[in-house]
Design a protein around this motif. Structure first.
Motif, mmCIF file in Angstrom:
data_model
loop_
_atom_site.group_PDB
_atom_site.id
_atom_site.type_symbol
_atom_site.label_atom_id
_atom_site.label_comp_id
_atom_site.label_asym_id
_atom_site.label_seq_id
_atom_site.Cartn_x
_atom_site.Cartn_y
_atom_site.Cartn_z
ATOM 1 N N TYR A 1 0.863 -1.183 0.000
ATOM 2 C CA TYR A 1 0.000 0.000 0.000
ATOM 3 C C TYR A 1 0.894 1.225 0.000
ATOM 4 C CZ TYR A 1 0.878 -1.115 4.950
ATOM 5 O OH TYR A 1 1.461 -1.452 6.137
ATOM 6 N N VAL A 2 0.281 2.398 -0.141
ATOM 7 C CA VAL A 2 1.045 3.648 -0.167
ATOM 8 C C VAL A 2 0.548 4.553 0.945
ATOM 9 C CG1 VAL A 2 1.602 5.726 -1.495
ATOM 10 C CG2 VAL A 2 1.471 3.503 -2.651
ATOM 11 N N ILE A 3 1.408 4.763 1.953
ATOM 12 C CA ILE A 3 1.064 5.684 3.040
ATOM 13 C C ILE A 3 2.169 6.704 3.291
ATOM 14 C CG2 ILE A 3 -0.550 4.086 4.171
ATOM 15 C CD1 ILE A 3 1.684 3.392 6.166
ATOM 16 N N ASN A 4 3.195 6.708 2.414
ATOM 17 C CA ASN A 4 4.208 7.764 2.447
ATOM 18 C C ASN A 4 4.807 7.882 1.043
ATOM 19 O OD1 ASN A 4 6.762 6.202 2.147
ATOM 20 N ND2 ASN A 4 6.212 5.347 4.140
ATOM 21 N N PRO A 5 5.481 8.977 0.736
ATOM 22 C CA PRO A 5 5.976 9.187 -0.630
ATOM 23 C C PRO A 5 6.960 8.131 -1.117
ATOM 24 C CG PRO A 5 5.994 11.255 0.586
ATOM 25 C CD PRO A 5 5.699 10.173 1.584
ATOM 26 N N HIS B 1 -1.156 4.264 18.380
ATOM 27 C CA HIS B 1 -2.413 4.154 17.637
ATOM 28 C C HIS B 1 -2.114 4.762 16.273
ATOM 29 C CE1 HIS B 1 -4.897 2.366 20.579
ATOM 30 N NE2 HIS B 1 -5.073 3.412 21.342
ATOM 31 N N PHE B 2 -2.021 3.920 15.271
ATOM 32 C CA PHE B 2 -1.563 4.365 13.964
ATOM 33 C C PHE B 2 -2.577 5.268 13.271
ATOM 34 C CE2 PHE B 2 1.080 0.597 14.627
ATOM 35 C CZ PHE B 2 2.321 1.093 14.258
ATOM 36 N N PHE B 3 -2.035 6.250 12.559
ATOM 37 C CA PHE B 3 -2.864 7.188 11.806
ATOM 38 C C PHE B 3 -3.549 6.491 10.631
ATOM 39 C CE2 PHE B 3 -3.250 10.246 8.281
ATOM 40 C CZ PHE B 3 -4.068 11.202 8.866
ATOM 41 N N HIS B 4 -2.804 5.661 9.915
ATOM 42 C CA HIS B 4 -3.346 4.991 8.736
ATOM 43 C C HIS B 4 -3.951 3.643 9.111
ATOM 44 C CE1 HIS B 4 -1.893 7.834 5.753
ATOM 45 N NE2 HIS B 4 -0.713 7.840 6.343
ATOM 46 N N PRO B 5 -5.173 3.353 8.621
ATOM 47 C CA PRO B 5 -5.789 2.054 8.916
ATOM 48 C C PRO B 5 -4.941 0.871 8.488
ATOM 49 C CG PRO B 5 -7.391 3.558 7.943
ATOM 50 C CD PRO B 5 -6.052 4.242 7.847
ATOM 51 N N GLU B 6 -4.112 1.057 7.458
ATOM 52 C CA GLU B 6 -3.300 -0.046 6.952
ATOM 53 C C GLU B 6 -2.374 -0.634 8.014
ATOM 54 O OE1 GLU B 6 -4.248 2.478 3.315
ATOM 55 O OE2 GLU B 6 -3.848 2.786 5.452
ATOM 56 N N ARG B 7 -2.007 0.158 9.018
ATOM 57 C CA ARG B 7 -1.082 -0.349 10.033
ATOM 58 C C ARG B 7 -1.763 -0.663 11.366
ATOM 59 N NH1 ARG B 7 4.891 1.874 10.442
ATOM 60 N NH2 ARG B 7 4.941 -0.132 11.527
ATOM 61 N N GLN B 8 -3.030 -0.390 11.480
ATOM 62 C CA GLN B 8 -3.687 -0.575 12.771
ATOM 63 C C GLN B 8 -3.805 -2.036 13.189
ATOM 64 O OE1 GLN B 8 -7.319 1.712 12.437
ATOM 65 N NE2 GLN B 8 -6.197 3.657 12.282
ATOM 66 N N ALA B 9 -3.728 -2.959 12.216
ATOM 67 C CA ALA B 9 -3.798 -4.386 12.561
ATOM 68 C C ALA B 9 -2.615 -4.836 13.399
ATOM 69 C CB ALA B 9 -3.887 -5.226 11.283
ATOM 70 N N GLU B 10 -1.504 -4.066 13.369
ATOM 71 C CA GLU B 10 -0.328 -4.423 14.158
ATOM 72 C C GLU B 10 -0.544 -4.223 15.654
ATOM 73 O OE1 GLU B 10 3.133 -2.247 12.791
ATOM 74 O OE2 GLU B 10 2.354 -2.197 10.743
ATOM 75 N N GLU B 11 -1.405 -3.302 16.006
ATOM 76 C CA GLU B 11 -1.497 -2.832 17.386
ATOM 77 C C GLU B 11 -1.742 -3.941 18.411
ATOM 78 O OE1 GLU B 11 -4.335 0.349 17.447
ATOM 79 O OE2 GLU B 11 -3.269 1.483 15.904
ATOM 80 N N PRO B 12 -2.724 -4.848 18.205
ATOM 81 C CA PRO B 12 -2.957 -5.872 19.240
ATOM 82 C C PRO B 12 -1.779 -6.820 19.444
ATOM 83 C CG PRO B 12 -4.325 -6.280 17.294
ATOM 84 C CD PRO B 12 -3.731 -4.918 17.138
#
Length: 293
Positions: A34-38, A99-110
């Motif tokens: 995915y793309v969440i930074n340049p 708590h990640f800004f982008h949903p793409e990384r939020q699955a890592e949190e738990p």
């Protein structure tokens, strides 16, 4: 969760005193999906997992010479989990989780939360509506008397008050303004002996003034754009050793001249996702009895 050690090959002699501790995650499932930074824009599925594993292993080998390493297992659907710096910020057995800004990384949190709870850390969580991306956007000064906290791209400035309360430490907010340097640790590196390495273009004028008011001119190492885009500031510093992606000879010589031993590593596969040495580790406290060597 695994804390299994990895066999070393060709140890590198480094300059260091008693060992620090770091959390790492194998790039076994790493990819740019995915793309969440340049940096990701032109690199979708352009990474080589084989090269990434080899580069990560060399970093692991070099770091294990001077630090204790703990491992967390990578998880399907979380290709950026290798960048453990973003898991949270830890000090004295207390961790403020990301708590990640982008949903793409939020699955890592738990998974990170479970790991820290398993190893006995006191866990603090900021509100979900207040993004905070861990050590990527929060760096203690080498002496530990000040916490530098970035905001503007991924982390909300409002999260900084939770950090200040967690450790009762002076917390200074730095405003990031260049999308290429979306986390503080991509453009700012507090170093031992009162030095700092940074790329001023990444900050607004107020933030530059705060940095320069704290660090005297002879302690400031300003990197060029060419080195900044090689993620020179995304370095691991332990005592007088600096582990860093391949940078210019000029910067290496500047660091050598003020007493640092530079260990250059090819981390080009991780640059494709916008990370380098520092992004691949999270500093842990050896004071946690569960991490005793």
């Amino acid at each position: 969760m695994s804390t299994q050690t990895i066999e070393l090959s060709q140890p590198i002699p480094l300059v260091v005193s008693p060992k620090s501790a770091y959390l790492m995650c194998s790039p076994r499932l790493y990819d740019v999906t995915y793309v969440i930074n340049p940096w990701m824009t032109d690199n979708l599925h352009a990474t080589s997992r084989q090269r990434a594993l080899a580069q990560w292993q060399r970093l692991y080998n070099a770091l294990e010479e001077i630090a204790e390493i703990q491992l967390i297992d990578p998880q399907p659907g979380s290709p950026d989990m290798v960048f453990t710096a973003n898991a949270g910020l830890e000090r004295d057995g207390i961790v403020v989780l990301s708590h990640f800004f982008h949903p793409e990384r939020q699955a890592e949190e738990p998974y990170f939360k479970q790991w820290f709870q398993l190893f006995g850390y006191a866990v603090i969580e900021v509100p979900r509506e207040t993004p905070f991306e861990g050590e990527g956007d929060a760096l203690f000064s080498a002496a530990g008397s000040r916490l530098w906290a970035g905001y503007g791209m991924r982390t909300a400035k409002e999260s900084h008050r939770y950090l200040e309360r967690a450790w009762n430490v002076e917390t200074v907010s730095l405003h990031l303004v260049d999308p290429r340097f979306y986390h503080l640790d991509t453009c700012f590196a507090p170093l031992s002996n009162g030095y700092v390495m940074y790329y001023p273009v990444a900050f607004d004028a107020v933030s530059i003034a705060q940095i320069e008011n704290f660090y005297p001119s002879h302690k400031r190492i300003i990197v060029s754009e060419a080195d900044a885009t090689r993620f020179a500031c995304n370095a691991i510093n332990i005592d007088r050793t600096v582990l860093i992606n391949n940078v210019s000879r000029e910067l290496s010589e500047r660091l050598n001249a003020v007493g640092f031993k530079v260990v250059s590593l090819d981390l080009s596969e991780f640059l494709k996702a916008g990370g380098a040495a520092k992004c691949l580790v999270m500093k842990l406290s050896k004071s946690n009895p569960n991490l005793a060597g």
